[in-house]
Write a protein that holds these residues in place. Structure first.
Motif, PDB file in Angstrom:
ATOM      1  N   PHE A  59       0.843  -1.203   0.000  1.00 36.24           N
ATOM      2  CA  PHE A  59       0.000   0.000   0.000  1.00 36.24           C
ATOM      3  C   PHE A  59       0.878   1.254   0.000  1.00 36.24           C
ATOM      4  CE2 PHE A  59      -4.655   0.516   1.175  1.00 36.24           C
ATOM      5  CZ  PHE A  59      -4.745   1.808   0.684  1.00 36.24           C
ATOM      6  N   LEU A  62       2.689   1.735  -3.328  1.00 38.75           N
ATOM      7  CA  LEU A  62       1.733   2.195  -4.334  1.00 38.75           C
ATOM      8  C   LEU A  62       1.459   3.683  -4.178  1.00 38.75           C
ATOM      9  CD1 LEU A  62      -0.317   1.594  -6.600  1.00 38.75           C
ATOM     10  CD2 LEU A  62      -1.975   1.028  -4.824  1.00 38.75           C
ATOM     11  N   ARG A  66       1.644   6.352  -7.111  1.00 38.14           N
ATOM     12  CA  ARG A  66       0.365   6.737  -7.692  1.00 38.14           C
ATOM     13  C   ARG A  66      -0.289   7.920  -6.990  1.00 38.14           C
ATOM     14  NH1 ARG A  66      -1.923   2.771 -11.081  1.00 38.14           N
ATOM     15  NH2 ARG A  66      -3.549   4.316 -11.424  1.00 38.14           N
ATOM     16  N   SER A 118      -8.880  -2.182  -1.410  1.00 38.72           N
ATOM     17  CA  SER A 118      -8.487  -0.780  -1.282  1.00 38.72           C
ATOM     18  C   SER A 118      -7.328  -0.457  -2.225  1.00 38.72           C
ATOM     19  CB  SER A 118      -8.105  -0.486   0.168  1.00 38.72           C
ATOM     20  OG  SER A 118      -7.881   0.880   0.370  1.00 38.72           O
ATOM     21  N   ILE A 119      -6.363  -1.366  -2.291  1.00 37.61           N
ATOM     22  CA  ILE A 119      -5.245  -1.188  -3.223  1.00 37.61           C
ATOM     23  C   ILE A 119      -5.763  -1.192  -4.660  1.00 37.61           C
ATOM     24  CG2 ILE A 119      -3.170  -2.325  -4.130  1.00 37.61           C
ATOM     25  CD1 ILE A 119      -2.643  -3.280  -1.217  1.00 37.61           C
ATOM     26  N   GLY A 120      -6.690  -2.109  -4.956  1.00 39.07           N
ATOM     27  CA  GLY A 120      -7.272  -2.156  -6.288  1.00 39.07           C
ATOM     28  C   GLY A 120      -8.014  -0.875  -6.637  1.00 39.07           C
ATOM     29  N   THR A 121      -8.687  -0.274  -5.664  1.00 40.02           N
ATOM     30  CA  THR A 121      -9.389   0.993  -5.895  1.00 40.02           C
ATOM     31  C   THR A 121      -8.410   2.085  -6.305  1.00 40.02           C
ATOM     32  OG1 THR A 121     -11.082   0.386  -4.271  1.00 40.02           O
ATOM     33  CG2 THR A 121     -10.899   2.715  -4.836  1.00 40.02           C
ATOM     34  N   LEU A 122      -7.255   2.127  -5.645  1.00 42.44           N
ATOM     35  CA  LEU A 122      -6.242   3.117  -5.998  1.00 42.44           C
ATOM     36  C   LEU A 122      -5.682   2.881  -7.395  1.00 42.44           C
ATOM     37  CD1 LEU A 122      -4.244   3.429  -2.652  1.00 42.44           C
ATOM     38  CD2 LEU A 122      -5.734   5.144  -3.667  1.00 42.44           C
ATOM     39  N   LEU A 123      -5.589   1.609  -7.791  1.00 42.59           N
ATOM     40  CA  LEU A 123      -5.058   1.293  -9.122  1.00 42.59           C
ATOM     41  C   LEU A 123      -6.061   1.628 -10.221  1.00 42.59           C
ATOM     42  CD1 LEU A 123      -3.326  -2.135  -8.394  1.00 42.59           C
ATOM     43  CD2 LEU A 123      -2.190   0.010  -9.009  1.00 42.59           C
ATOM     44  N   VAL A 124      -7.328   1.389  -9.965  1.00 41.89           N
ATOM     45  CA  VAL A 124      -8.355   1.578 -10.995  1.00 41.89           C
ATOM     46  C   VAL A 124      -8.759   3.046 -11.116  1.00 41.89           C
ATOM     47  CG1 VAL A 124     -10.751   1.030 -11.627  1.00 41.89           C
ATOM     48  CG2 VAL A 124      -9.234  -0.771 -10.779  1.00 41.89           C
ATOM     49  N   ARG A 126      -7.781   6.717 -10.832  1.00 42.48           N
ATOM     50  CA  ARG A 126      -6.641   7.630 -10.722  1.00 42.48           C
ATOM     51  C   ARG A 126      -7.046   8.972 -10.121  1.00 42.48           C
ATOM     52  NH1 ARG A 126      -1.979   6.609 -13.590  1.00 42.48           N
ATOM     53  NH2 ARG A 126      -1.247   8.377 -12.368  1.00 42.48           N
ATOM     54  N   ALA A 428      -9.350   4.310   0.728  1.00 41.97           N
ATOM     55  CA  ALA A 428      -8.746   4.552  -0.578  1.00 41.97           C
ATOM     56  C   ALA A 428      -9.283   5.838  -1.202  1.00 41.97           C
ATOM     57  CB  ALA A 428      -9.001   3.358  -1.506  1.00 41.97           C
TER      58      ALA A 428
END
Length: 470
Positions: A59, A62, A66, A118-124, A126, A428
């Motif tokens: 996290f 990332l 990001r 939560s990590i996926g939310t940050l990746l998807v 922007r 996130a």
């Protein structure tokens, strides 16, 4: 305006140091709980501690790439709260009979899934402003989520029908609905703010809204009443309407909206008290908690609340110590009443520390709302932060008998996978909004700035261009 600009610092190194402290607290609490075991450093201990540390590291890395300007305090606070909750649930499992099903492994699994989501939310996502495109889609999704427990998929537990069967267990769609509703409210209010602000009749010092502009509040009120009637969930009903009231006040800054909302709550509450027995029992067990017939009544008795109060009293100022109290005597000590378990074993001092962590987390969310440059982001950050604040108030107020007990979960700490998942997604989104708030927005020549605000005349301008903040 001065033409001297300063470049904000990302402060990711500060976050890394705070994460070390948070992981020390979380893993240390788990170790203290297991001291009474023959082998406290068993494989489960290393698996849980290692996984939590690895996910926190992922996290953090990332965020460096990001969202490097995101708030550096939010993630460590949530890691600490989640870790303490895991330790207390594990401690309560140790007090259960050998034939009982432990809850800690499931909570640890949900923690892993929630952090990954939560990590996926940050990746998807922007930029949080993308969510504004889905304003009315969020409304449809909210309606579907709230209706799901009333379908054949719904499961009734302890008189409330707020769960659905997902094959491997149960899930509470209303937890995700609070996020989609916040997105809808933020999108709707930021788009229609000027229309809502049109003046209606004036009553003394209050500027009342036009009758037609009351439609959104009436709709939110009807949704809350529907949740209370059909799902028998007082906590979610309060949460949904309170969320709308907070966001419309932030959007309009008019006290009249709050007063109208409070009047609608009073009308709905009185009607519910007269028409629905489960609401009347809750109020009676709050007012007459120590009456023997109320204490022993099943269902709707006050035994759970009174036992929790005895546990808090037993903890005193410094607490009995992790693993040394009897919080297992309280019904649902690992979910609805986890605050009483923590208060008994960590004492008033430990409970104050936990409450201060929540206050700091909520204040950082509101700070992100103040700093972001778009109305949608301001409203969304306020709404999401308010959901956490309201949950904490309702839970802590309920277990201390300040208000009637409603059954909401304590964010990040109570046993419950759907609550954990939803709250980590909120984290996130708050990080995304805070990154937007702290990220430099103006491009121009960078000049050295000093604490006294004077430019260094001996340093010629370099002429380079980079993002800076005015």
């Amino acid at each position: 305006m001065s033409d001297v600009f300063t470049v904000p610092r990302p402060r990711r190194n500060v976050e890394a140091l705070l994460l070390i402290v948070a992981l020390t607290v979380a893993i240390g609490a788990n170790w203290l709980v297991g001291l009474d075991k023959e082998n406290p450093f068993d494989s489960a201990f290393w698996l849980q501690g290692g996984t939590l540390a690895a996910l926190a590291l992922i996290f953090h890395v990332l965020l460096r790439f990001r969202a490097k300007y995101a708030d550096p305090v939010i993630l460590p606070i949530v890691i600490a709260l989640n870790g303490i909750g895991l330790a207390m649930i594990y401690r309560l499992d140790l007090a259960l009979p050998a034939s009982s099903q432990p809850v800690a492994p499931s909570q640890f699994l949900w923690t892993t899934v929630a952090m990954a989501a939560s990590i996926g939310t940050l990746l998807v996502i922007r930029d949080h402003r993308i969510l504004r495109r889905f304003t009315y889609i969020s409304l449809i999704v909210s309606a579907v989520l709230l209706m799901l427990p009333l379908t054949p998929l719904g499961v009734e537990i302890n008189g409330a029908r707020i769960w659905i069967n997902v094959g491997v267990g149960t899930f509470q769609p209303g937890e995700v609905a609070k996020i989609t509703l916040a997105i809808f409210f933020a999108g709707y209010l930021s788009t229609n703010r000027d229309l809502i602000l049109l003046a209606g009749k004036k009553l003394g010092p209050l500027q009342l809204p036009r009758f037609r502009d009351l439609a959104p509040m009436v709709a939110a009120w009807l949704v809350s009443i529907g949740v209370l009637i059909f799902q028998r969930d007082l906590g979610s009903s309060i949460l949904f309407f309170g969320l709308f009231m907070a966001m419309i006040y932030v959007a309009t800054s008019r006290v009249s909206w709050v007063l109208i909302g409070l009047a609608m709550i009073a009308v709905g509450g009185y009607a519910a008290l007269q028409l629905f027995s489960h609401v009347a029992l809750r109020i009676d067990s709050w007012i007459n908690a120590f009456e023997p017939e109320v204490f022993n009544r099943n269902p709707g008795g006050s035994g759970q609340v009174v036992q929790g109060l005895f546990g808090l009293a037993n903890g005193g100022l410094a607490g009995t110590g992790l693993g040394q109290g009897r919080p297992d005597l309280v019904t649902y000590a690992n979910s609805d009443m986890i605050i009483t378990a923590l208060g008994e074993e960590l004492g008033l001092i430990g409970l104050f520390a936990i409450v201060l962590l929540y206050i700091l987390l909520i204040s950082r969310g509101f700070r992100a709302a103040l700093g972001t440059r778009d109305g949608f982001g301001k409203l969304l950050a306020c709404g999401l932060s308010f959901t956490i604040a309201l949950q904490c108030f309702v839970v802590i107020g309920g277990v201390t008998r300040l208000i009637p007990l409603t059954g909401l979960t304590t964010p990040f700490m109570s046993a419950g996978g759907s609550s954990l998942l939803a709250n980590w997604i909120i984290v996130a989104l708050l990080l995304l909004i805070s990154e937007n708030a702290r990220r430099p927005a103006v491009k121009g020549p960078v000049r050295e700035a000093f604490p006294d605000g004077k430019q260094n005349r001996n340093s010629p301008a370099t002429g380079t261009t980079r993002e800076v903040s005015a």
